[in-house]
Design an enzyme around this catalytic site. Structure first.
Site, PDB file in Angstrom:
ATOM      1  CG  HIS A  69      -0.076   0.116   2.516  1.00  0.00           C
ATOM      2  ND1 HIS A  69       0.430  -0.982   3.160  1.00  0.00           N
ATOM      3  CD2 HIS A  69       0.351   1.192   3.214  1.00  0.00           C
ATOM      4  CE1 HIS A  69       1.124  -0.592   4.212  1.00  0.00           C
ATOM      5  NE2 HIS A  69       1.097   0.733   4.271  1.00  0.00           N
ATOM      6  CG  HIS A 149       6.906   5.255   0.360  1.00  0.00           C
ATOM      7  ND1 HIS A 149       6.557   6.331   1.149  1.00  0.00           N
ATOM      8  CD2 HIS A 149       6.929   4.172   1.184  1.00  0.00           C
ATOM      9  CE1 HIS A 149       6.393   5.913   2.394  1.00  0.00           C
ATOM     10  NE2 HIS A 149       6.610   4.609   2.449  1.00  0.00           N
TER      11      HIS A 149
HETATM   12  P1  A2P Z   1       5.074   2.981   5.144  1.00  0.00           P
HETATM   13  O1  A2P Z   1       3.948   3.877   4.749  1.00  0.00           O
HETATM   14  O2  A2P Z   1       6.389   3.506   4.738  1.00  0.00           O
HETATM   15  O3  A2P Z   1       4.914   1.580   4.654  1.00  0.00           O
HETATM   16  P2  A2P Z   1       3.309   0.029  11.440  1.00  0.00           P
HETATM   17  O4  A2P Z   1       3.192  -1.351  10.854  1.00  0.00           O
HETATM   18  O5  A2P Z   1       4.712   0.374  11.857  1.00  0.00           O
HETATM   19  O6  A2P Z   1       2.306   0.302  12.489  1.00  0.00           O
HETATM   20  O7  A2P Z   1       2.999   1.043  10.248  1.00  0.00           O
HETATM   21  C1  A2P Z   1       1.849   0.947   9.494  1.00  0.00           C
HETATM   22  C2  A2P Z   1       1.992   1.756   8.222  1.00  0.00           C
HETATM   23  O8  A2P Z   1       2.038   3.146   8.490  1.00  0.00           O
HETATM   24  C3  A2P Z   1       3.242   1.430   7.458  1.00  0.00           C
HETATM   25  O9  A2P Z   1       2.849   1.282   6.129  1.00  0.00           O
HETATM   26  C4  A2P Z   1       4.177   2.594   7.715  1.00  0.00           C
HETATM   27  O10 A2P Z   1       5.133   2.946   6.774  1.00  0.00           O
HETATM   28  C5  A2P Z   1       3.238   3.720   8.052  1.00  0.00           C
HETATM   29  N1  A2P Z   1       3.797   4.513   9.150  1.00  0.00           N
HETATM   30  C6  A2P Z   1       4.139   4.078  10.378  1.00  0.00           C
HETATM   31  N2  A2P Z   1       4.546   5.097  11.163  1.00  0.00           N
HETATM   32  C7  A2P Z   1       4.480   6.212  10.411  1.00  0.00           C
HETATM   33  C8  A2P Z   1       4.774   7.603  10.637  1.00  0.00           C
HETATM   34  N3  A2P Z   1       5.234   8.046  11.811  1.00  0.00           N
HETATM   35  N4  A2P Z   1       4.600   8.459   9.613  1.00  0.00           N
HETATM   36  C9  A2P Z   1       4.150   8.042   8.424  1.00  0.00           C
HETATM   37  N5  A2P Z   1       3.849   6.755   8.141  1.00  0.00           N
HETATM   38  C10 A2P Z   1       4.008   5.849   9.115  1.00  0.00           C
END
Ligand code: A2P
Length: 218
Positions: A69, A149
């Site tokens: 995603h 991304h």
């Molecule tokens: P990404 O969008 O790069 O894939 P988690 O599994 O750590 O709880 O994270 C869930 C999703 O949210 C993941 O897809 C992750 O990264 C995104 N994410 C986690 N923390 C943040 C943050 N502080 N800022 C932006 N996106 C985040």
């Protein structure tokens, strides 16, 4: 009221349809396999291994992700800054569950993450939060949507949030030096090295990826 807060998800994003996920995972694996065999990559292998003369199997090095995603807003169930405001945006409510065609324009690899850059359309940018690029490296100013991304994999112990930060870093370096040396012309596009283990493959033909704008609760 309290119910409104409970309904805020862990994050909102564009969720790639499952047929598309398989295609992109294949493309990414092929890229990692090829990258591993390039002399240019071997020359900088130490960025990944920390020691001279050792080899790395990139496909093993990264733990592949499920549910590919493109996160639009990380809300942490309402606890993240701006989460409530984002969830209440008319565009978010209106376009929830709509299918979009995302355009993947580059693949990038660092010692921490592997991901695909997403180039959002004007319409998709309506779902992009204004503060997503607030953590750009000093001196750079990148347009709205630069952080978009798909995380394809993370090295052991690395959180997925790192992928967006790695992308912003590469884009900031690219802005400072808009014509860096292309290391290799590959079948999929041109490969550039940005030091410290940062590689970017700009795709000759963007990959179209159908995705549903939705949210995720764990
Ligand atoms: P990404 O969008 O790069 O894939 P988690 O599994 O750590 O709880 O994270 C869930 C999703 O949210 C993941 O897809 C992750 O990264 C995104 N994410 C986690 N923390 C943040 C943050 N502080 N800022 C932006 N996106 C985040």
């Amino acid at each position: 009221g309290p119910l409104g807060e409970i309904s805020i998800p862990l994050y909102f994003g564009f969720f790639l349809l499952s047929s598309v996920q398989d295609k992109i995972k294949c493309t990414a694996n092929d890229f990692l396999k090829t990258l591993d065999t390039l002399e240019a990559f071997k020359k900088h292998m130490i960025d990944f291994t920390g020691k001279e003369e050792s080899e790395v199997d990139l496909e093993q090095y990264f733990q592949a992700k499920e549910f590919l995603h493109c996160t639009t807003k990380f809300c942490n169930y309402g606890k993240a800054e701006g989460a409530k405001e984002y969830a209440a945006m008319p565009a978010v409510k209106k376009m929830y569950s709509f299918i979009f065609e995302l355009s993947l324009t580059a693949l990038f690899v660092t010692p921490r993450t592997v991901g695909a850059q997403v180039s959002l359309t004007e319409e998709q940018l309506l779902l992009w939060p204004a503060d997503a690029e607030s953590s750009v490296p000093a001196g750079a100013s990148l347009p709205l949507g630069s952080r978009a991304h798909v995380t394809l994999g993370c090295a052991e112990g690395v959180e997925p949030v790192q992928t967006g930060l790695d992308l912003l870093e590469i884009l900031a370096l690219k802005q400072q030096d808009p014509k860096p040396d292309v290391v290799e012309e590959m079948e999929l596009g041109s490969l550039t090295y940005y030091n410290e283990g940062r590689w970017m493959l700009s795709l000759r033909e963007p990959i179209g990826a159908r995705a549903c704008f939705s949210s995720y609760y764990k």
